[in-house]
Design a protein around this motif. Structure first.
Motif, PDB file in Angstrom:
ATOM      1  N   ALA A  17      26.090 -31.481 -17.712  1.00  0.00           N
ATOM      2  CA  ALA A  17      25.509 -30.504 -18.631  1.00  0.00           C
ATOM      3  C   ALA A  17      24.152 -29.996 -18.138  1.00  0.00           C
ATOM      4  O   ALA A  17      23.782 -28.852 -18.365  1.00  0.00           O
ATOM      5  N   ILE A  69      21.793 -35.007 -27.441  1.00  0.00           N
ATOM      6  CA  ILE A  69      21.293 -34.101 -26.395  1.00  0.00           C
ATOM      7  C   ILE A  69      22.435 -33.202 -25.929  1.00  0.00           C
ATOM      8  O   ILE A  69      22.269 -31.988 -25.755  1.00  0.00           O
ATOM      9  N   ARG A 129      23.107 -30.440 -28.382  1.00  0.00           N
ATOM     10  CA  ARG A 129      22.087 -29.374 -28.285  1.00  0.00           C
ATOM     11  C   ARG A 129      22.290 -28.511 -27.051  1.00  0.00           C
ATOM     12  O   ARG A 129      22.103 -27.297 -27.101  1.00  0.00           O
ATOM     13  N   LEU A 130      22.629 -29.175 -25.932  1.00  0.00           N
ATOM     14  CA  LEU A 130      22.824 -28.411 -24.705  1.00  0.00           C
ATOM     15  C   LEU A 130      23.996 -27.458 -24.857  1.00  0.00           C
ATOM     16  O   LEU A 130      23.959 -26.314 -24.426  1.00  0.00           O
ATOM     17  N   ARG A 187      23.181 -24.536 -27.038  1.00  0.00           N
ATOM     18  CA  ARG A 187      22.322 -23.601 -26.297  1.00  0.00           C
ATOM     19  C   ARG A 187      23.146 -22.667 -25.431  1.00  0.00           C
ATOM     20  O   ARG A 187      22.932 -21.475 -25.373  1.00  0.00           O
ATOM     21  N   SER A 188      24.133 -23.289 -24.724  1.00  0.00           N
ATOM     22  CA  SER A 188      24.886 -22.465 -23.786  1.00  0.00           C
ATOM     23  C   SER A 188      25.849 -21.541 -24.519  1.00  0.00           C
ATOM     24  O   SER A 188      26.292 -20.542 -23.985  1.00  0.00           O
ATOM     25  N   GLU A 189      26.177 -21.905 -25.762  1.00  0.00           N
ATOM     26  CA  GLU A 189      27.034 -21.005 -26.531  1.00  0.00           C
ATOM     27  C   GLU A 189      26.245 -19.839 -27.104  1.00  0.00           C
ATOM     28  O   GLU A 189      26.786 -18.782 -27.355  1.00  0.00           O
TER      29      GLU A 189
END
Ligand SMILES: Cc1cc2nc3c(=O)[nH]c(=O)nc-3n(C[C@H](O)[C@H](O)[C@H](O)COP(=O)(O)OP(=O)(O)OC[C@H]3O[C@@H](n4cnc5c(N)ncnc54)[C@H](O)[C@@H]3O)c2cc1C
Ligand SMILES: Nc1ncnc2c1ncn2[C@@H]1O[C@H](COP(=O)(O)O)[C@@H](O)[C@H]1O
Lengths: 273, 331
Positions: free
Chosen positions: B235, B321, B324-325, B328-330
């Motif tokens: 990720a 985490i 959240r990652l 974010r990428s979505e």
């Protein structure tokens, strides 16, 4: 087959603690041990001895106390040892050290195989092995992780390099340095310990190995240490505690702000950029 | 004026990133000294575009030894090439990468040329009055920094730790020369024959030259849980590392071990989860640019070296985490 293993005596680091104030290393005692990575070189040699039969000699260069590591190597199963010690050797860098060790190897008689640890945990240069090979104009195979096949005139081995495992065939005589993956280090045996106790280990000085005085010690070393600093270890850690959902959310906000500020989040998000 | 040189490494016909890092180092030294920056490439069929990229990244002259028998690194042969080149051009400084290749080749060459060599440097500078090279390197497990020089021997040689330098932005307007050096049969020794390559197990790549490394330790509790570390590494676009305890338990393969008996690395970001931070582990990460640690024990040693620490259960923290990652990428 004759194998020479080079082992170095290094300060013990396993019970070292860091001084949190000054960031320096607190050495509980200045006890010395065999360089942990050299144990794998000894193991590789003794495995060959078990399988193929070999005479295994050990050499170390170091102060009087360094004889301890040679006794330990004999207790593990090595056959004989030589201790190189002379005030004139003091201050040798890797260039001079490798010259001294190469001279000793010549005096002992060029073996079929020379084994070294990957690096010493104190100097941490990994230079002495290849440098010895250079003095003796032997092929050098470094980062050896596996010895696959041993013939009279050659060895097939794998090296652990950045891209994976590289398989090589090397003509003997050769020098190899080994990594931890080569095997699980054996313990000294009772019989070995007795042998170690009984054995007398010759000490050779600069004269004995016919060393050129201008190639040894501080004077013979091309490099000079001009400054030693102790960097402060503390990085002023931002510490967050996670105990429940609320503190998790705060911790995550703070972590992501931290990562974002330092540009660590680009790669993960790159595919959508 | 004697040039500053770097040794460029290639893999499968491409210049390795670490070689571009060396050019940034070399450029700074050459500019301070007011001399040209040369780089040596040894290999087979290195594409012109790759050689040009060396110029774009700072080299003034590129010396190429190109031959089928040079296609993979063998110490003696490559050393012969360099010894001949040094004799012909007399570079004053030669910088190589502290890779498995550089750390094998440079000591071999240093003996043959009676040169001083400093391993695994993290800093290089020119001393003002003497114009000597000042080489700074961590030693004793990263607990001290030693500055070393080679006053009376030339070339002054150093290996430089990968990831310790930023690559210069490529400048396509830079010009430079590419010189193919005549092949000499005397170089070749047949004592070492490369038979093949076997990839590292698993999907992860090498940690030596990775930008981001995410490591797990005994706190992961079992092999299966190491998937969490792998997921986090993927990720973040990084590679997977491990403590010796995790490697000895077979949770991760040895090439991923970080520390005294594993690898010393300098990634931009090192993330450690379930690792206590024993001195032997810390020895491998002292020069990481940034360290983030997750550990349930707030007194764990790892926090002494960390820039950011999360005191908590990694089995709840890492999934959070990841969540959240993902979001974010979505977004
Ligand atoms: C010669 C020598 C060479 C060595 N070389 C190396 C080396 O190269 N690399 C190396 O790593 N070690 C090396 N070691 C070993 C080193 O001394 C330590 O034993 C080792 O690093 C410990 O690994 P660890 O941190 O994974 O395990 P531990 O020290 O057992 O730490 C586990 C940590 O996980 C935390 N934890 C547990 N559960 C959780 C949870 N649910 N959530 C969050 N945190 C949790 C604990 O608080 C603890 O801090 C070497 C030792 C010697 C003597
Ligand atoms: N003083 C020494 N005596 C014997 N062997 C040594 C000595 N110094 C280095 N070596 C060998 O060279 C290897 C690499 O050491 P170094 O280049 O110091 O990291 C070690 O693992 C030893 O096998």
């Amino acid at each position: 087959m004759h194998i020479i293993v080079l082992v170095k005596q290094v300060p013990e680091t396993s019970d070292v603690q860091m001084d949190k104030e000054t960031g320096t290393m607190i050495r509980s005692s200045s006890s010395s041990i065999i360089n942990p990575l050299d144990l794998y070189a000894l193991e590789a040699a003794l495995t060959i001895k078990d399988v193929k039969g070999a005479r295994v000699s050990v050499i170390t260069m170091g102060p009087a106390g360094a004889i301890k590591v040679l006794k330990e190597a004999i207790a593990m199963g090595c056959d004989d040892a030589v201790h190189l010690t002379d005030r004139a050797f003091a201050g040798s860098d890797t260039w001079a050290t490798s010259y001294i060790l190469a001279q000793a190897i010549k005096k002992l008689g060029l073996p079929d195989l020379i084994l070294c640890g990957e690096r010493a945990t104190d100097g941490d240069t990994a230079q002495v092995g290849p440098a010895i090979a250079s003095w003796l104009s032997l092929p050098a195979v470094t980062y050896t992780s596996k010895i696959e096949q041993i013939e009279i005139n050659s060895i097939i081995a794998e090296r652990l390099i950045e891209e994976g495992y590289q398989k090589v065939k090397v003509a003997l005589p050769a020098l190899m340095t080994v990594v931890k993956e080569i095997g699980i280090v054996r313990l000294p045996t009772l019989k070995g310990k007795k042998k170690a106790m009984a054995s007398s280990i010759p000490q050779w000085n600069a004269h004995d190995i016919e060393a050129d005085p201008s190639f040894i010690g501080l004077k013979g070393s091309p490099t000079r240490v001009v400054k030693i600093e102790t960097p402060k270890v503390s990085r002023n850690c931002t510490l967050v505690h996670v105990e429940d959902e609320a503190s998790m959310s705060v911790a995550m906000d703070s972590l992501f702000a931290f990562l974002n500020d330092r540009d660590f989040l680009q790669k993960g998000g790159k595919k959508h950029a | 004026m004697h040039e500053v040189w770097t040794i460029s490494e290639t893999y499968e016909g491409r210049i390795k990133e670490v070689s571009l890092e060396l050019l940034a180092r070399g450029r700074a030294l050459a500019d301070t000294l007011g001399v040209a920056l040369g780089t040596v490439v040894i290999g087979y069929k290195i594409p012109k575009t790759e050689l040009n990229s060396l110029i774009e990244h700072g080299a003034d002259s590129v010396y190429v030894a190109d031959d089928p028998k040079l296609s993979s690194f063998t110490c003696n042969t490559y050393s012969n090439v360099l010894v001949q080149l040094f004799a012909a051009h007399k570079p004053q400084i030669v910088v190589s990468a502290a890779t498995t290749t550089g750390r094998t080749l440079m000591p071999y060459v240093a003996v043959k040329t009676h040169a001083g060599l400093t391993a695994d440097c993290t800093g290089l500078a020119i001393e003002e009055n003497t114009q000597n090279l000042l080489q700074t390197r961590p030693a004793i497990g990263g607990n001290i920094l030693a500055t070393i020089k080679t006053p009376d021997h030339r070339p002054q040689m150093a290996t430089v730790r990968p990831r310790s330098t930023k690559i210069l932005a490529p400048d396509s307007s830079r010009t430079g020369s590419i010189e193919y050096i005549p092949i000499s049969e005397d170089w070749f020794s047949s004592e070492v024959e490369v038979l093949g390559m076997r990839a590292l197990e698993g999907q992860q790549g090498a940690i030596d030259e990775a930008d981001i490394v995410v490591s797990g330790g005994k706190g992961l509790k079992k092999k299966d849980n190491f998937k969490l570390i792998e997921k986090l590494a993927v990720a973040l676009g990084g590679e997977v590392g491990a403590s010796r305890d995790a490697v000895d338990r077979g949770w991760e393969a040895y090439p991923h071990q970080v520390g005294l008996s594993g690898k010393t690395i300098s990634p931009r970001l090192y993330m450690a989860a379930g690792i206590s931070g024993a001195i032997q582990h810390l020895a491998g990460i002292k020069t990481a640019k940034c360290i983030v640690a997750i550990n349930s024990d707030e007194h764990a040693n790892i926090f002494d070296l960390a820039d950011f620490g999360i005191v908590g259960d990694l089995f709840t923290v890492i999934p959070e985490i990841l969540k959240r990652l993902e979001s974010r990428s979505e977004a």
